[in-house]
Scaffold this active site. Structure first.
Site, PDB file in Angstrom:
ATOM      1  N   ARG A 283       0.888  -1.181  -0.106  1.00  0.00           N
ATOM      2  CA  ARG A 283      -0.087   0.402  -0.004  1.00  0.00           C
ATOM      3  C   ARG A 283       0.671   1.119  -0.462  1.00  0.00           C
ATOM      4  NH1 ARG A 283      -3.341   4.019   0.980  1.00  0.00           N
ATOM      5  NH2 ARG A 283      -4.985   4.079   1.698  1.00  0.00           N
TER       6      ARG A 283
ATOM      7  N   GLU B 279     -12.212   4.313  -4.711  1.00  0.00           N
ATOM      8  CA  GLU B 279     -11.703   3.155  -4.938  1.00  0.00           C
ATOM      9  C   GLU B 279     -12.343   2.828  -6.268  1.00  0.00           C
ATOM     10  OE1 GLU B 279     -12.040   0.890  -2.508  1.00  0.00           O
ATOM     11  OE2 GLU B 279     -11.104   2.355  -0.846  1.00  0.00           O
TER      12      GLU B 279
ATOM     13  N   ARG C  14      -0.607  -5.451   4.542  1.00  0.00           N
ATOM     14  CA  ARG C  14      -0.629  -4.940   3.754  1.00  0.00           C
ATOM     15  C   ARG C  14       0.706  -4.363   4.249  1.00  0.00           C
ATOM     16  NH1 ARG C  14      -5.106  -1.940   0.424  1.00  0.00           N
ATOM     17  NH2 ARG C  14      -4.484  -0.887   2.491  1.00  0.00           N
TER      18      ARG C  14
END
Length: 143
Positions: free
Chosen positions: A33, A41, A75
């Protein structure tokens, strides 16, 4: 994960602020990330454009990753450089990601890029009232 610098090959781009990479001799892809930004999104306005922007810069490229730890989803959080460019700065400068207000003080260069993108109407800033991804997730029940 302690802070480290990894040399990786980007093998996939999930959206405008996340990617998968093979680093060093590891066979398992690292889910990454991008630190300090939040991109729309995929189903949100400019979500696909944000993904395409990150793909154009990083997909199938060698990347240098300065890891910072992990996010709530496991992540790896990292500052990522592809083709000699900071990926977060490229996304923000193109109007394809936000600098969340909690990051603005610690990332003044990114915040300046966001202000420039907004002033020029680049990317998502071409919208009359762009919706930050954190508001979109809250409205649509996404984590």
């Amino acid at each position: 994960m302690p802070a480290a610098v990894l040399l990786c090959l980007v093998i996939a781009v999930g959206d405008g602020d996340s990617l998968s990479a093979r680093c060093d001799a590891s066979q398992r892809p690292l889910q990454v990330r991008l630190a300090t930004i939040d991109a729309p999104e995929l189903r949100q306005a400019f979500g696909q454009a944000a993904r395409s922007g990150l793909q154009g810069l990083c997909l199938h490229q060698r990347a240098q990753m300065h890891t910072l730890g992990h996010d709530a989803y496991g992540r790896t959080l990292a500052h990522v450089r592809c083709r000699g460019q900071d990926a977060a700065a490229a996304q923000v400068g193109a109007g394809l990601a936000w600098v969340p207000s909690r990051q603005a003080a610690s990332q003044p260069q990114l915040y300046r890029l966001q202000q420039q993108a907004r002033a020029s109407g680049a990317g998502l800033w071409a919208q009359r009232r762009p919706m930050p991804p954190w508001d979109y997730r809250r409205r649509h029940g996404q984590p």
